[in-house]
Design a protein around this motif. Structure first.
Motif, PDB file in Angstrom:
ATOM      1  N   SER A  27     -13.331   0.051  -7.413  1.00  0.00           N
ATOM      2  CA  SER A  27     -12.149  -0.786  -7.671  1.00  0.00           C
ATOM      3  C   SER A  27     -12.488  -1.862  -8.679  1.00  0.00           C
ATOM      4  CB  SER A  27     -11.671  -1.447  -6.368  1.00  0.00           C
ATOM      5  OG  SER A  27     -10.612  -2.338  -6.654  1.00  0.00           O
ATOM      6  N   TYR A  86       0.874  -1.183   0.000  1.00  0.00           N
ATOM      7  CA  TYR A  86       0.000   0.000   0.000  1.00  0.00           C
ATOM      8  C   TYR A  86       0.912   1.235   0.000  1.00  0.00           C
ATOM      9  CZ  TYR A  86      -3.604   3.011   2.322  1.00  0.00           C
ATOM     10  OH  TYR A  86      -4.503   3.986   2.670  1.00  0.00           O
ATOM     11  N   LEU A 119      -5.969   9.748  -4.345  1.00  0.00           N
ATOM     12  CA  LEU A 119      -6.890   8.599  -4.313  1.00  0.00           C
ATOM     13  C   LEU A 119      -8.330   9.089  -4.274  1.00  0.00           C
ATOM     14  CD1 LEU A 119      -7.238   5.449  -3.902  1.00  0.00           C
ATOM     15  CD2 LEU A 119      -7.412   5.953  -1.473  1.00  0.00           C
ATOM     16  N   ASP A 138       0.798   5.662  -7.538  1.00  0.00           N
ATOM     17  CA  ASP A 138      -0.137   4.542  -7.351  1.00  0.00           C
ATOM     18  C   ASP A 138      -0.738   4.178  -8.703  1.00  0.00           C
ATOM     19  OD1 ASP A 138      -1.539   2.594  -5.987  1.00  0.00           O
ATOM     20  OD2 ASP A 138      -3.022   3.949  -5.107  1.00  0.00           O
ATOM     21  N   HIS A 178      -7.935  -4.357  -7.515  1.00  0.00           N
ATOM     22  CA  HIS A 178      -7.017  -4.310  -6.374  1.00  0.00           C
ATOM     23  C   HIS A 178      -7.718  -4.550  -5.045  1.00  0.00           C
ATOM     24  CE1 HIS A 178      -3.762  -1.858  -8.702  1.00  0.00           C
ATOM     25  NE2 HIS A 178      -3.704  -3.150  -8.938  1.00  0.00           N
ATOM     26  N   ILE A 191      -4.466   3.244 -10.016  1.00  0.00           N
ATOM     27  CA  ILE A 191      -5.873   3.199  -9.604  1.00  0.00           C
ATOM     28  C   ILE A 191      -6.668   2.579 -10.734  1.00  0.00           C
ATOM     29  CG2 ILE A 191      -7.857   4.578  -8.874  1.00  0.00           C
ATOM     30  CD1 ILE A 191      -6.035   6.315  -7.418  1.00  0.00           C
ATOM     31  N   ALA A 244      -8.002   1.108   2.492  1.00  0.00           N
ATOM     32  CA  ALA A 244      -7.830   2.337   1.705  1.00  0.00           C
ATOM     33  C   ALA A 244      -9.142   2.821   1.093  1.00  0.00           C
ATOM     34  CB  ALA A 244      -6.802   2.099   0.594  1.00  0.00           C
ATOM     35  N   LYS A 245      -9.956   1.874   0.603  1.00  0.00           N
ATOM     36  CA  LYS A 245     -11.165   2.296  -0.103  1.00  0.00           C
ATOM     37  C   LYS A 245     -12.424   1.958   0.689  1.00  0.00           C
ATOM     38  CE  LYS A 245      -8.836   1.703  -4.547  1.00  0.00           C
ATOM     39  NZ  LYS A 245      -8.703   0.827  -5.722  1.00  0.00           N
ATOM     40  N   VAL A 251      -3.875  -2.095  -1.092  1.00  0.00           N
ATOM     41  CA  VAL A 251      -4.934  -1.234  -0.556  1.00  0.00           C
ATOM     42  C   VAL A 251      -5.012  -1.277   0.981  1.00  0.00           C
ATOM     43  CG1 VAL A 251      -6.405  -1.148  -2.613  1.00  0.00           C
ATOM     44  CG2 VAL A 251      -6.601  -3.104  -1.057  1.00  0.00           C
TER      45      VAL A 251
END
Ligand SMILES: Cc1cc2nc3c(=O)[nH]c(=O)nc-3n(C[C@H](O)[C@H](O)[C@H](O)COP(=O)(O)OP(=O)(O)OC[C@H]3O[C@@H](n4cnc5c(N)ncnc54)[C@H](O)[C@@H]3O)c2cc1C
Length: 469
Positions: A424, A36, A409, A343, A427, A345, A432-433, A88
């Motif tokens: 997503s 991450y 992000l 990163d 990933h 994405i 993170a999300k 993530v």
């Protein structure tokens, strides 16, 4: 984390004599982070903020089951850990949780009659593929993290490889799995090829990122190693033309193994190095399988590309992509720069939104970044993924880099959602999300996931906080 973890470890050592337990600070540090981008920044900022108390490495599924039961008894949080390539923040021991390393689960068996093979959750993608190749078979699963990602981790995150248009993603490839549930019971899926017996339970665990238990083995579809590979490259005047061509051949049922369209910006160095038309986009295709079928598929796809403003450019660009496909140096080197953050994405959108999602994500990130590269490398009947690699502007210390990571992000995900894309594509969510789960699934969807979590893991023992659960 409660202080009973020492008693827990003592109980594990007594009950599971084959299990290895690591508690040295260096060993704990190695397992306390994955890939991450924030974890890179934490590593560079001095004292690492979130350390696991210990790493436990069981010998088999039975020991995992015992360990999970003990974790419940002592109310000690645990985190399943495979290759640690997750991107993530799905393996962060925020409360000092104990890492359960599955890499010693290395079983392998092949069933040529059924066209399947089973691997332990700890085999890396490369190890599993090598074992298959020795028998003349392939699973066709080549993520860029092929050398480190394990079967359990790839299943838990619904991972995908670059040959996905032919072979599919983990959600299509996995035919059965074993999972140690958070109460220590073991779920074995039935081997029937299809069932109509309620919701498909395999799919509950695929993508569950450990919150519903620890995957211990996976059965996957296998295919004879391809007789032939055919390489093609095309240029198109615009991303719009390239996407149109792809959508057309996909809707006609054609399935090159690899489909990669680089947009007007990411294509620039490739276009320049091959001397193709300046300002054009680049499409790479690889067909593989049976010789006659691949040749026919390549011929039909070519007709569609040429009929949609494509210009055929030979084999070289596709062959060179294949040779360098596992290199991640550029992005990881950038993460190591003071104040730098980078990163990848990845989101997905239906065909009728994809161009807006791509264009607007690029537009939103450009003012914050020095590099924004975009390509489309996984395509489906009803849409495709958008893959955006960015290098944020540098400056300040690594704390500033971490802040910029969070801003980039959020900008990327909010823009994707606003224009019809999702959170997503492959990933996963991790931590993170997690805050975007309601935007993806709605309140009702999150309610279902949470109710299931509360029912099978009432004490929140496994991967608390991942997926926002
Ligand atoms: C350089 C690089 C390239 C990458 N390329 C790709 C790519 O091409 N395609 C792609 O899909 N992803 C890619 N990824 C992301 C990553 O490799 C995948 O998410 C991968 O599936 C993670 O597997 P792992 O074994 O490393 O899992 P880990 O990082 O160990 O864990 C990931 C998550 O799964 C859980 N987990 C791990 N093992 C188990 C288990 N046995 N049971 C239950 N839960 C478990 C963990 O708790 C965590 O939440 C890339 C990452 C990097 C760093």
């Amino acid at each position: 984390m409660n202080e009973k973890w020492k008693e827990f470890l003592a109980a594990v050592e007594k009950k599971c004599p084959q299990t290895h337990v690591y508690t040295q600070p260096e060993e704990c540090l190695i397992y306390s982070h994955g890939c991450y981008p924030r974890e890179y920044k934490w590593l560079l900022q001095g004292d690492y903020p979130y350390l696991t108390r210990a790493v436990v490495s069981p010998a088999d599924e039975v020991e995992i089951s015992e360990i999970v039961k003990l974790a419940n008894e002592y109310e000690v949080g645990i985190i399943p850990y495979g290759g640690g390539s997750g991107i993530v923040g799905g393996t962060i021991p925020y409360q000092g949780e104990i890492m359960i390393d599955v890499k010693r689960l290395q079983d392998f068996s092949i069933n040529i009659v059924n066209g399947t093979a089973r691997g332990g959750a700890g085999l890396t993608g490369a190890e599993f593929e090598n074992l298959l190749n020795e028998h003349g078979y392939t699973a066709g699963q080549y993520p860029q993290s092929f050398q480190s990602a394990c079967l359990g981790g790839m299943t838990a995150t619904r991972a995908i490889g670059t040959f996905s248009t032919k072979y599919g993603k983990m959600d299509d490839m996995v035919t059965a799995l074993n999972v140690v549930l958070p109460n220590g019971d073991i779920f074995h899926s039935h081997l029937a090829p299809k069932r109509s017996t309620g919701p498909e339970l395999n799919q509950v665990f695929l993508g569950s990122e450990g919150v519903y238990g620890i995957i211990t083995s996976v059965e996957m579809k296998i295919y004879p190693v391809a007789e032939t590979r055919i390489f093609q490259a095309y240029t198109f005047p615009s991303t719009h033309d390239g996407l149109n061509a792809i959508r057309n051949f996909i809707h006609k049922g054609l399935r090159p193994a690899v489909v990669r369209l680089y947009d007007e910006v990411e294509a620039v160095p490739k276009i320049a190095s091959y001397g193709f038309e300046k300002g054009f986009v680049l499409l790479i295709l690889v067909f593989e399988g049976n010789k006659e079928m691949s040749e026919l598929e390549a011929k039909m796809t070519k007709e569609i590309c040429l009929g949609n403003n494509g210009r055929y450019k030979g084999e070289l660009a596709a062959k060179e992509w294949l040779a360098t496909r596992f290199s991640t140096k550029k992005m990881l080197d950038f993460d190591a720069i003071k104040g730098g953050t980078a990163d990848a994405i990845e989101v997905a959108a239906p065909w009728d939104c994809i161009e807006n999602v791509w264009r607007e994500m690029r537009k939103a990130l450009e003012p914050m970044c020095t590099v924004v590269d975009c390509h489309f490398s996984h395509v489906y009947h009803n849409g495709a993924s958008v893959y955006v690699i960015y290098h944020a502007k540098t400056g300040g210390d690594d704390k500033a880099g971490e802040e910029r990571y969070l801003q980039c992000l959020d900008t990327a995900i909010q823009t994707s959602l606003q224009y019809g894309g999702n959170v997503s594509h492959h990933h996963g969510v991790g931590t993170a999300k997690a805050k975007y789960m309601e935007a993806e699934h709605g309140k009702a969807g999150v309610y279902v996931m949470k109710a299931l979590k509360d029912a099978i893991d009432p004490k929140g023992i496994v991967n608390k906080g991942v997926l926002g659960l």
